[in-house]
Design a protein around this motif. Structure first.
Motif, PDB file in Angstrom:
ATOM      1  N   GLU A  81       0.833  -1.212   0.000  1.00  0.00           N
ATOM      2  CA  GLU A  81       0.000   0.000   0.000  1.00  0.00           C
ATOM      3  C   GLU A  81       0.862   1.255   0.000  1.00  0.00           C
ATOM      4  O   GLU A  81       0.529   2.256  -0.629  1.00  0.00           O
ATOM      5  N   LYS A  82       1.983   1.222   0.723  1.00  0.00           N
ATOM      6  CA  LYS A  82       2.890   2.380   0.779  1.00  0.00           C
ATOM      7  C   LYS A  82       3.564   2.588  -0.580  1.00  0.00           C
ATOM      8  O   LYS A  82       3.708   3.714  -1.044  1.00  0.00           O
ATOM      9  N   LYS A  83       3.971   1.491  -1.241  1.00  0.00           N
ATOM     10  CA  LYS A  83       4.556   1.590  -2.582  1.00  0.00           C
ATOM     11  C   LYS A  83       3.569   2.229  -3.539  1.00  0.00           C
ATOM     12  O   LYS A  83       3.920   3.118  -4.314  1.00  0.00           O
ATOM     13  N   GLU A  84       2.320   1.754  -3.489  1.00  0.00           N
ATOM     14  CA  GLU A  84       1.279   2.281  -4.375  1.00  0.00           C
ATOM     15  C   GLU A  84       1.007   3.752  -4.091  1.00  0.00           C
ATOM     16  O   GLU A  84       0.799   4.541  -5.015  1.00  0.00           O
ATOM     17  N   ALA A  85       1.029   4.158  -2.824  1.00  0.00           N
ATOM     18  CA  ALA A  85       0.798   5.555  -2.445  1.00  0.00           C
ATOM     19  C   ALA A  85       1.909   6.460  -2.982  1.00  0.00           C
ATOM     20  O   ALA A  85       1.646   7.558  -3.478  1.00  0.00           O
ATOM     21  N   ILE A  86       3.147   5.979  -2.893  1.00  0.00           N
ATOM     22  CA  ILE A  86       4.279   6.770  -3.401  1.00  0.00           C
ATOM     23  C   ILE A  86       4.201   6.885  -4.915  1.00  0.00           C
ATOM     24  O   ILE A  86       4.373   7.977  -5.472  1.00  0.00           O
ATOM     25  N   LEU A  87       3.935   5.782  -5.588  1.00  0.00           N
ATOM     26  CA  LEU A  87       3.802   5.811  -7.045  1.00  0.00           C
ATOM     27  C   LEU A  87       2.670   6.748  -7.455  1.00  0.00           C
ATOM     28  O   LEU A  87       2.809   7.527  -8.397  1.00  0.00           O
ATOM     29  N   GLU A  88       1.562   6.707  -6.729  1.00  0.00           N
ATOM     30  CA  GLU A  88       0.417   7.587  -7.002  1.00  0.00           C
ATOM     31  C   GLU A  88       0.805   9.055  -6.846  1.00  0.00           C
ATOM     32  O   GLU A  88       0.447   9.906  -7.660  1.00  0.00           O
ATOM     33  N   TYR A 141       1.792  14.082  -9.680  1.00  0.00           N
ATOM     34  CA  TYR A 141       2.551  15.308  -9.955  1.00  0.00           C
ATOM     35  C   TYR A 141       2.903  15.401 -11.442  1.00  0.00           C
ATOM     36  O   TYR A 141       2.724  16.441 -12.060  1.00  0.00           O
ATOM     37  N   ILE A 142       3.397  14.302 -12.006  1.00  0.00           N
ATOM     38  CA  ILE A 142       3.783  14.305 -13.424  1.00  0.00           C
ATOM     39  C   ILE A 142       2.570  14.579 -14.310  1.00  0.00           C
ATOM     40  O   ILE A 142       2.633  15.379 -15.240  1.00  0.00           O
ATOM     41  N   SER A 143       1.447  13.924 -14.024  1.00  0.00           N
ATOM     42  CA  SER A 143       0.234  14.101 -14.828  1.00  0.00           C
ATOM     43  C   SER A 143      -0.287  15.530 -14.773  1.00  0.00           C
ATOM     44  O   SER A 143      -0.770  16.056 -15.777  1.00  0.00           O
ATOM     45  N   GLU A 144      -0.206  16.156 -13.609  1.00  0.00           N
ATOM     46  CA  GLU A 144      -0.681  17.532 -13.468  1.00  0.00           C
ATOM     47  C   GLU A 144       0.211  18.525 -14.198  1.00  0.00           C
ATOM     48  O   GLU A 144      -0.227  19.617 -14.526  1.00  0.00           O
ATOM     49  N   GLU A 189       2.488  14.868 -19.244  1.00  0.00           N
ATOM     50  CA  GLU A 189       1.734  13.729 -19.756  1.00  0.00           C
ATOM     51  C   GLU A 189       2.568  12.463 -19.607  1.00  0.00           C
ATOM     52  O   GLU A 189       3.707  12.408 -20.064  1.00  0.00           O
ATOM     53  N   ILE A 190       2.004  11.463 -18.956  1.00  0.00           N
ATOM     54  CA  ILE A 190       2.699  10.181 -18.791  1.00  0.00           C
ATOM     55  C   ILE A 190       2.518   9.368 -20.061  1.00  0.00           C
ATOM     56  O   ILE A 190       1.398   9.192 -20.541  1.00  0.00           O
ATOM     57  N   ILE A 191       3.621   8.881 -20.606  1.00  0.00           N
ATOM     58  CA  ILE A 191       3.593   8.058 -21.812  1.00  0.00           C
ATOM     59  C   ILE A 191       3.514   6.583 -21.441  1.00  0.00           C
ATOM     60  O   ILE A 191       2.739   5.822 -22.014  1.00  0.00           O
ATOM     61  N   GLU A 192       4.321   6.184 -20.445  1.00  0.00           N
ATOM     62  CA  GLU A 192       4.392   4.770 -20.081  1.00  0.00           C
ATOM     63  C   GLU A 192       4.942   4.631 -18.661  1.00  0.00           C
ATOM     64  O   GLU A 192       5.806   5.391 -18.248  1.00  0.00           O
ATOM     65  N   THR A 193       4.424   3.659 -17.930  1.00  0.00           N
ATOM     66  CA  THR A 193       4.996   3.313 -16.624  1.00  0.00           C
ATOM     67  C   THR A 193       5.322   1.825 -16.623  1.00  0.00           C
ATOM     68  O   THR A 193       4.591   1.031 -17.207  1.00  0.00           O
ATOM     69  N   LYS A 194       6.420   1.493 -15.979  1.00  0.00           N
ATOM     70  CA  LYS A 194       6.818   0.088 -15.855  1.00  0.00           C
ATOM     71  C   LYS A 194       7.145  -0.196 -14.406  1.00  0.00           C
ATOM     72  O   LYS A 194       7.882   0.551 -13.772  1.00  0.00           O
ATOM     73  N   ASN A 210      18.640  -4.761  -1.966  1.00  0.00           N
ATOM     74  CA  ASN A 210      17.592  -4.890  -2.984  1.00  0.00           C
ATOM     75  C   ASN A 210      16.724  -3.645  -2.959  1.00  0.00           C
ATOM     76  O   ASN A 210      16.628  -2.970  -1.935  1.00  0.00           O
ATOM     77  N   GLY A 211      16.071  -3.368  -4.086  1.00  0.00           N
ATOM     78  CA  GLY A 211      15.167  -2.234  -4.167  1.00  0.00           C
ATOM     79  C   GLY A 211      14.024  -2.546  -5.110  1.00  0.00           C
ATOM     80  O   GLY A 211      14.084  -3.489  -5.904  1.00  0.00           O
ATOM     81  N   TYR A 212      12.990  -1.754  -5.014  1.00  0.00           N
ATOM     82  CA  TYR A 212      11.809  -1.913  -5.854  1.00  0.00           C
ATOM     83  C   TYR A 212      11.857  -0.843  -6.941  1.00  0.00           C
ATOM     84  O   TYR A 212      11.842   0.343  -6.642  1.00  0.00           O
ATOM     85  N   TYR A 213      11.944  -1.258  -8.208  1.00  0.00           N
ATOM     86  CA  TYR A 213      12.195  -0.356  -9.330  1.00  0.00           C
ATOM     87  C   TYR A 213      10.917   0.041 -10.068  1.00  0.00           C
ATOM     88  O   TYR A 213      10.081  -0.803 -10.376  1.00  0.00           O
ATOM     89  N   PHE A 214      10.798   1.332 -10.370  1.00  0.00           N
ATOM     90  CA  PHE A 214       9.739   1.863 -11.236  1.00  0.00           C
ATOM     91  C   PHE A 214      10.369   2.737 -12.305  1.00  0.00           C
ATOM     92  O   PHE A 214      11.285   3.510 -12.016  1.00  0.00           O
ATOM     93  N   ILE A 215       9.875   2.635 -13.528  1.00  0.00           N
ATOM     94  CA  ILE A 215      10.319   3.492 -14.626  1.00  0.00           C
ATOM     95  C   ILE A 215       9.093   4.227 -15.160  1.00  0.00           C
ATOM     96  O   ILE A 215       8.051   3.616 -15.389  1.00  0.00           O
ATOM     97  N   ILE A 216       9.225   5.532 -15.340  1.00  0.00           N
ATOM     98  CA  ILE A 216       8.135   6.337 -15.897  1.00  0.00           C
ATOM     99  C   ILE A 216       8.698   7.154 -17.055  1.00  0.00           C
ATOM    100  O   ILE A 216       9.685   7.877 -16.885  1.00  0.00           O
ATOM    101  N   LYS A 217       8.065   7.013 -18.210  1.00  0.00           N
ATOM    102  CA  LYS A 217       8.415   7.828 -19.384  1.00  0.00           C
ATOM    103  C   LYS A 217       7.323   8.883 -19.507  1.00  0.00           C
ATOM    104  O   LYS A 217       6.137   8.548 -19.449  1.00  0.00           O
ATOM    105  N   PHE A 218       7.719  10.148 -19.642  1.00  0.00           N
ATOM    106  CA  PHE A 218       6.722  11.216 -19.642  1.00  0.00           C
ATOM    107  C   PHE A 218       7.185  12.434 -20.431  1.00  0.00           C
ATOM    108  O   PHE A 218       8.362  12.555 -20.759  1.00  0.00           O
TER     109      PHE A 218
END
Length: 97
Positions: free
Chosen positions: A21-28, A33-36, A39-44, A60-68
């Motif tokens: 839930e915390k990961k999802e909250a941070i990603l949200e 912020y990026i959307s406002e 424009e987000i093109i892709e998230t991975k 170890n870490g949890y990786y997110f990639i956002i193209k925008f």
């Protein structure tokens, strides 16, 4: 005055011991912020992976990639958001050509 929208790619690495839930909250928070401000093109969601080197005692870490797309003036605020979020252990924002 019209600003030019550039294409960026950002990678953020979250601590691997936080709850889903915390990961999802941070990603949200970051994607909101990026959307406002662009424009987000892709998230991975690359999931948990081994870090190349230990960061703050994390192996170890949890990786997110956002193209925008965004104006360059919004990038410093995005980086500030990364810095003040304790659960993010590493990040990078790269402008694409």
């Amino acid at each position: 005055m019209k600003f030019i929208m550039n294409t960026y790619e950002t990678v953020m690495i979250l601590k691997n011991d936080i709850i889903k839930e915390k990961k999802e909250a941070i990603l949200e928070k970051i994607t909101k912020y990026i959307s406002e401000n662009g424009e987000i093109i892709e998230t991975k969601d690359l999931g948990e992976r081994k870090l190349a080197y230990e960061v703050n005692s994390y192996k170890n870490g949890y990786y997110f990639i956002i193209k925008f797309k965004s104006e360059s003036r919004n990038i410093s605020e995005l980086e500030r958001l990364y810095r003040i979020t304790d659960e993010i252990i590493k990040f990078i924002v790269v402008k694409e050509n």
